[in-house]
Write a protein that holds these residues in place. Sequence first.
Motif, PDB file in Angstrom:
ATOM      1  N   LEU A  51       0.812  -1.216   0.000  1.00  0.00           N
ATOM      2  CA  LEU A  51       0.000   0.000   0.000  1.00  0.00           C
ATOM      3  C   LEU A  51       0.847   1.269   0.000  1.00  0.00           C
ATOM      4  N   LYS A  52       2.014   1.232   0.593  1.00  0.00           N
ATOM      5  CA  LYS A  52       2.909   2.395   0.558  1.00  0.00           C
ATOM      6  C   LYS A  52       3.321   2.677  -0.884  1.00  0.00           C
ATOM      7  N   ALA A  53       3.626   1.608  -1.632  1.00  0.00           N
ATOM      8  CA  ALA A  53       3.980   1.780  -3.043  1.00  0.00           C
ATOM      9  C   ALA A  53       2.780   2.276  -3.850  1.00  0.00           C
ATOM     10  N   ARG A  54       1.591   1.807  -3.501  1.00  0.00           N
ATOM     11  CA  ARG A  54       0.387   2.158  -4.261  1.00  0.00           C
ATOM     12  C   ARG A  54      -0.114   3.561  -3.946  1.00  0.00           C
ATOM     13  N   LEU A  55      -0.084   3.952  -2.666  1.00  0.00           N
ATOM     14  CA  LEU A  55      -0.733   5.193  -2.240  1.00  0.00           C
ATOM     15  C   LEU A  55       0.217   6.304  -1.817  1.00  0.00           C
ATOM     16  N   GLY A  56       1.457   5.965  -1.543  1.00  0.00           N
ATOM     17  CA  GLY A  56       2.382   6.907  -0.926  1.00  0.00           C
ATOM     18  C   GLY A  56       2.613   8.210  -1.658  1.00  0.00           C
ATOM     19  N   ALA A  57       2.588   8.200  -2.972  1.00  0.00           N
ATOM     20  CA  ALA A  57       2.902   9.400  -3.747  1.00  0.00           C
ATOM     21  C   ALA A  57       1.662  10.150  -4.244  1.00  0.00           C
ATOM     22  N   LYS A  58       0.496   9.703  -3.857  1.00  0.00           N
ATOM     23  CA  LYS A  58      -0.740  10.360  -4.319  1.00  0.00           C
ATOM     24  C   LYS A  58      -0.872  11.748  -3.689  1.00  0.00           C
ATOM     25  N   VAL A  59      -1.357  12.714  -4.469  1.00  0.00           N
ATOM     26  CA  VAL A  59      -1.511  14.089  -3.983  1.00  0.00           C
ATOM     27  C   VAL A  59      -2.930  14.368  -3.497  1.00  0.00           C
ATOM     28  N   HIS A  60      -3.803  13.382  -3.616  1.00  0.00           N
ATOM     29  CA  HIS A  60      -5.166  13.486  -3.093  1.00  0.00           C
ATOM     30  C   HIS A  60      -5.470  12.181  -2.361  1.00  0.00           C
ATOM     31  N   GLU A  61      -6.475  12.194  -1.494  1.00  0.00           N
ATOM     32  CA  GLU A  61      -6.803  10.979  -0.751  1.00  0.00           C
ATOM     33  C   GLU A  61      -7.407   9.929  -1.670  1.00  0.00           C
ATOM     34  N   VAL A  62      -6.939   8.707  -1.466  1.00  0.00           N
ATOM     35  CA  VAL A  62      -7.447   7.543  -2.187  1.00  0.00           C
ATOM     36  C   VAL A  62      -7.740   6.479  -1.142  1.00  0.00           C
ATOM     37  N   PHE A  63      -8.918   5.880  -1.230  1.00  0.00           N
ATOM     38  CA  PHE A  63      -9.324   4.817  -0.312  1.00  0.00           C
ATOM     39  C   PHE A  63      -9.265   3.502  -1.074  1.00  0.00           C
ATOM     40  N   CYS A  64      -8.445   2.601  -0.589  1.00  0.00           N
ATOM     41  CA  CYS A  64      -8.139   1.353  -1.273  1.00  0.00           C
ATOM     42  C   CYS A  64      -8.611   0.173  -0.430  1.00  0.00           C
ATOM     43  N   VAL A  65      -9.005  -0.904  -1.103  1.00  0.00           N
ATOM     44  CA  VAL A  65      -9.424  -2.119  -0.402  1.00  0.00           C
ATOM     45  C   VAL A  65      -8.658  -3.304  -0.976  1.00  0.00           C
ATOM     46  N   ALA A 110      -7.440   0.757   3.369  1.00  0.00           N
ATOM     47  CA  ALA A 110      -6.344   1.707   3.572  1.00  0.00           C
ATOM     48  C   ALA A 110      -6.661   3.005   2.862  1.00  0.00           C
ATOM     49  N   HIS A 111      -6.096   4.056   3.370  1.00  0.00           N
ATOM     50  CA  HIS A 111      -6.146   5.328   2.659  1.00  0.00           C
ATOM     51  C   HIS A 111      -4.883   6.099   2.982  1.00  0.00           C
ATOM     52  N   ASN A 112      -4.613   7.066   2.151  1.00  0.00           N
ATOM     53  CA  ASN A 112      -3.408   7.865   2.350  1.00  0.00           C
ATOM     54  C   ASN A 112      -3.761   9.219   2.934  1.00  0.00           C
TER      55      ASN A 112
END
Length: 161
Positions: A51-65, A110-112
Amino acid sequence: MALVRDMLGNYRITGETTDADILKAAEDILHQRLQRQGTGITRPSDAADLLKARLGAKVHEVFCVIFLDTRHRIIAVEDLFHGTIDGAEVHCRVIAKRSLELNAAALIVAHNHPSGEPEPSRADRVLTDRIKDSMALLDIRLLDHLVVGSTVVSMAERGWL
């Protein structure tokens, strides 16, 4: 960009690449590694790396399952909700519908936090409880809620699940 695997099983990236391409390649490698293990996700750090690789660089919130089978092996990893720089609207019914479509037995959500501050907010904890209660009605276990920032915080490790 292309991710090429040679005969020894090593990956290399060909063509012009961006930071997003490299993070996507890392996510794919981590996902494949978890699937090959066959043991499923057994600790929060297994999911945290992916999830760090998937969400870590996003500039807006993303909610992942992460949708899991009965042995906690990955069925699918999907970004279900997209938000702004400080929030995303999450609907339990959408998570439930997709869980049933995939025949998932368990979930990790998870979310960032684009700010980089991984500390869960009060709203994050309330949402976690809502998801847990909603999924329990369908016999789907919520294993963890991870918040990704400069580090990853596991609500399960803190005893909040």
